[in-house]
Each structure stands twice: as structure tokens, then as C-alpha cells.
Design an enzyme around this catalytic site. Structure first.
Site, mmCIF file in Angstrom:
data_model
loop_
_atom_site.group_PDB
_atom_site.id
_atom_site.type_symbol
_atom_site.label_atom_id
_atom_site.label_comp_id
_atom_site.label_asym_id
_atom_site.label_seq_id
_atom_site.Cartn_x
_atom_site.Cartn_y
_atom_site.Cartn_z
ATOM 1 N N LEU A 41 0.824 -1.215 0.000
ATOM 2 C CA LEU A 41 0.000 0.000 0.000
ATOM 3 C C LEU A 41 0.857 1.263 0.000
ATOM 4 C CD1 LEU A 41 -2.608 1.647 0.305
ATOM 5 C CD2 LEU A 41 -2.568 1.116 2.761
ATOM 6 N N ALA A 68 1.990 -3.139 9.595
ATOM 7 C CA ALA A 68 1.224 -4.115 10.372
ATOM 8 C C ALA A 68 1.944 -5.451 10.342
ATOM 9 C CB ALA A 68 -0.177 -4.302 9.790
ATOM 10 N N TYR A 75 -4.982 -11.407 14.799
ATOM 11 C CA TYR A 75 -4.759 -10.268 13.894
ATOM 12 C C TYR A 75 -5.864 -9.218 14.069
ATOM 13 C CZ TYR A 75 -4.811 -7.562 9.549
ATOM 14 O OH TYR A 75 -4.853 -6.539 8.639
#
Ligand SMILES: NC(=O)c1ccc[n+]([C@@H]2O[C@H](COP(=O)([O-])OP(=O)(O)OC[C@H]3O[C@@H](n4cnc5c(N)ncnc54)[C@H](OP(=O)(O)O)[C@@H]3O)[C@@H](O)[C@H]2O)c1
Length: 293
Positions: free
Chosen positions: A12, A60, A125
Site C-alpha cells: 500500500l 502491520a 490479527y
């Protein structure tokens, strides 16, 4: 505007860096080698040195199986890492734009989730990402938390490695002639350039808060594969996979479609139907391969 982009060599962030640079911003790309978000000192030292006006966090730990195996590490990155950024952003007077996920929901709603729907993550998660959202929202007023879904881009996802879903489908079709895909999990495939463009627009307003940010519409993974093969004129025998053919090691929401309610209510929603983003991605890939030939 000085914009620090964390995870800058990720799937991203690669497009986020480009979108802010195209907007004329002074972009400060930060890779894992430059900053460790689980480490308060590392975050404080680097950001105090750079003094950004906007901090964009795409970092992340998001390989869901690895998160189950290492929950402390997942919490340190996804939750405490987000908090570390929010604390320093508050000190610097900076805006924090933090990327979260559709996996904060359990998928039982059966219609698109809005920002106000109660989250109920099914996995480590999802839980750690939700904790990260709460840390950001409770620490810093000037925040944007963006939940997105099934992203794909030109740059490979660092956590999952290798090919994105589109590349994988095309490879399997070439190699095997038959492809089997599940039709019981529903998402909204979202192209990273579209999300990055939306992030730039949102960063210029002061309507801080929680936003769902995905392409419009939804599909099963089977329908996504069918559209990929249609748009690329790929001859393949596409079949629906049986219910136990690809058993998931970690529970995932069967329906995690998000409605961009907050973006729409502020007149800021720039997303087009997911099929449009896919077509643009495939056109760009075709141009690149023509240039290479
Ligand atoms: N992929 C999806 O379908 C999806 C769906 C919904 C939401 N999201 C969210 O979208 C965001 C971006 O995903 P992506 O696919 O672009 O991820 P990605 O390609 O895996 O990029 C993650 C980046 O974070 C860096 N990073 C990892 N741990 C770090 C740490 N402790 N400190 C500093 N940097 C670290 C990675 O660097 P190294 O590789 O060098 O460690 C990498 O540059 C994530 O927040 C994810 O939760 C993704």
C-alpha cells in the site's frame, strides 16, 4: 506539507508515497530499517528528528497465521505500535492516518458493515488491529483510522510475499488450465492506488475519525477470479471449490464488506466499483509488460 509514510516499501505504502508526492507534498518514506514502531524510543527519535505534519501508518503484522503463533509480537506492532505513533503525533501536533482492516468484524451481519457497527474480531490479527484503532482514537484527536479490505497493488505485499491474488490466478490458469476458488467468502477488492488517492484527499480535511475505505460493491473470491479471467480473456476452467477444499487454519469473516458511510456523509467518497479498479490495474500491468518486451 511534510508527510512521513511508515512501511514505505510495502504494498500500500508504495502507492501512498507516490500519491502524496504527486500532490506536491514533501514525502518522508520510512522503511522498517528506518523505524521500529513497536519501540517507543525509535518512534520518538525518528519522528522528532523529521517533524512531519502528517504521519501515515501502513505498518502491520498481518499474516494471520503468524499472528496466532506470536500474539505478543502482533500486539506489540499492531496495537502498541499504533499507540507509540499516536503519542508522538500528539506531542508534535501532527495528524495520524492509520490503516486498519475489515477483519475487526466477525462477518455475521450479512450486509455491508458501517463504522458504527460493533466489531467482533475472530483472530489475533483482528483483535490486535482493533486494539490499535482504540489506542489511536483514545490518544489523539487529530486522527484518521481507515479500515480497508482485500487490497492489491503493483508492489507485492511484504508480509505475504510472492504474488497478489490476481497474479496468482493468472499463474494458476497458465500452469494448470483449471482453477478452483471459494465462493463463500465475500470482500471488496480494493486497488492500492485508489485507496492512496482517497487518503490524500482525506488528509486535507479536518473531519477526523473512523472511516471505512474500500472500493464500491462486493464479490466472492470466485467472482473476483471470474472477473480477472474475463478482463484478461484468459481461457481457463474456473470451478467453485468445495466447502472443505481449502480449510482455513484461522477463522476469517465470511462476509467483511464495508460501506464507506462516513466518507459519503462528508461528500468525500472517491471510490469507484471494484471492477473499475481491477480494469485499471490490469491495463497498467499490460502496459508495463509491453514496455518490457
Ligand atoms: N493486505 C490486505 O489485503 C489488507 C486488507 C485490509 C487491511 N490491510 C492493512 O493494510 C496495511 C498495509 O498492508 P500491506 O499489504 O501494504 O502490507 P505490507 O506490504 O506487508 O507492508 C507492511 C510494511 O510494514 C513494515 N513493517 C512490518 N513490521 C514493522 C515494524 N515492527 N516496524 C516498522 N515497520 C514494519 C514492513 O517492512 P518489512 O517487510 O521490512 O518488515 C512493510 O514495509 C496494513 O496495516 C494491513 O493491516 C491489508
Amino acid at each position: 506539507m511534510k508527510v512521513a509514510v511508515l512501511g514505505s516499501n510495502g504494498q500500500l505504502a508504495n502507492d501512498v508515497v507516490r500519491a502524496f508526492a504527486d500532490n506536491g507534498d514533501d514525502v518522508l518514506p520510512l522503511t522498517h530499517a528506518d523505524i521500529e514502531i513497536a519501540d517507543r524510543e525509535s518512534v520518538a527519535n525518528k519522528l522528532r528528528e523529521l517533524q512531519p505534519g502528517i504521519i501515515v501508518n501502513t505498518v502491520a503484522m498481518h499474516h494471520v497465521e503468524n499472528c496466532e503463533l506470536q500474539p505478543e509480537k502482533a500486539f506489540a506492532i499492531n496495537a502498541l505500535g499504533a499507540r507509540n505513533l499516536a503519542v508522538v503525533a500528539r506531542e508534535l501536533g501532527a495528524v495520524l492516518m492509520h490503516v486498519s482492516t475489515d477483519y475487526v468484524f466477525d462477518g455475521s451481519k450479512g450486509s455491508p458493515y458501517e463504522e458504527e457497527d460493533p466489531p467482533r474480531p475472530l483472530s489475533v490479527y483482528g483483535n490486535t488491529k482493533l486494539a490499535g484503532e482504540y489506542f489511536v482514537r483514545s490518544t489523539l484527536d487529530k486522527h484518521f483510522v481507515l479500515r480497508t479490505s482485500a487490497i492489491y497493488g503493483k508492489n507485492p505485499c511484504r508480509a505475504k510475499g510472492g504474488l497478489n491474488f490476481i497474479q496468482l490466478m493468472l499463474k494458476l490458469a497458465r500452469e494448470r488450465g483449471e482453477v478452483r476458488v471459494v465462493d463463500s467468502e465475500f470482500v471488496t477488492p480494493t486497488a492500492t492506488p485508489e485507496l492512496a488517492r482517497q487518503m490524500v484527499v482525506l488528509s486535507r480535511c479536518e473531519s477526523y475519525g473512523l472511516y471505512h475505505a474500500t472500493a464500491e460493491g462486493s464479490c466472492s473470491w470466485y467472482e473476483f477470479a471470474r472477473e480477472i479471467f474475463t478482463l484478461t480473456n484468459t481461457k481457463v476452467n474456473l470451478k467453485v471449490a468445495g466447502p472443505n477444499e481449502f480449510p482455513a487454519k484461522v477463522p476469517r469473516p465470511r462476509y467483511s464488506v464495508l460501506e464507506n458511510r462516513a466518507l459519503k456523509s462528508h461528500g468525500l467518497n472517491m471510490f469507484e466499483p471494484w471492477e473499475v479498479g481491477l480494469r485499471k490495474y490490469l491495463q497498467q500491468e499490460a502496459e508495463i509488460s509491453r514496455e518490457v518486451q
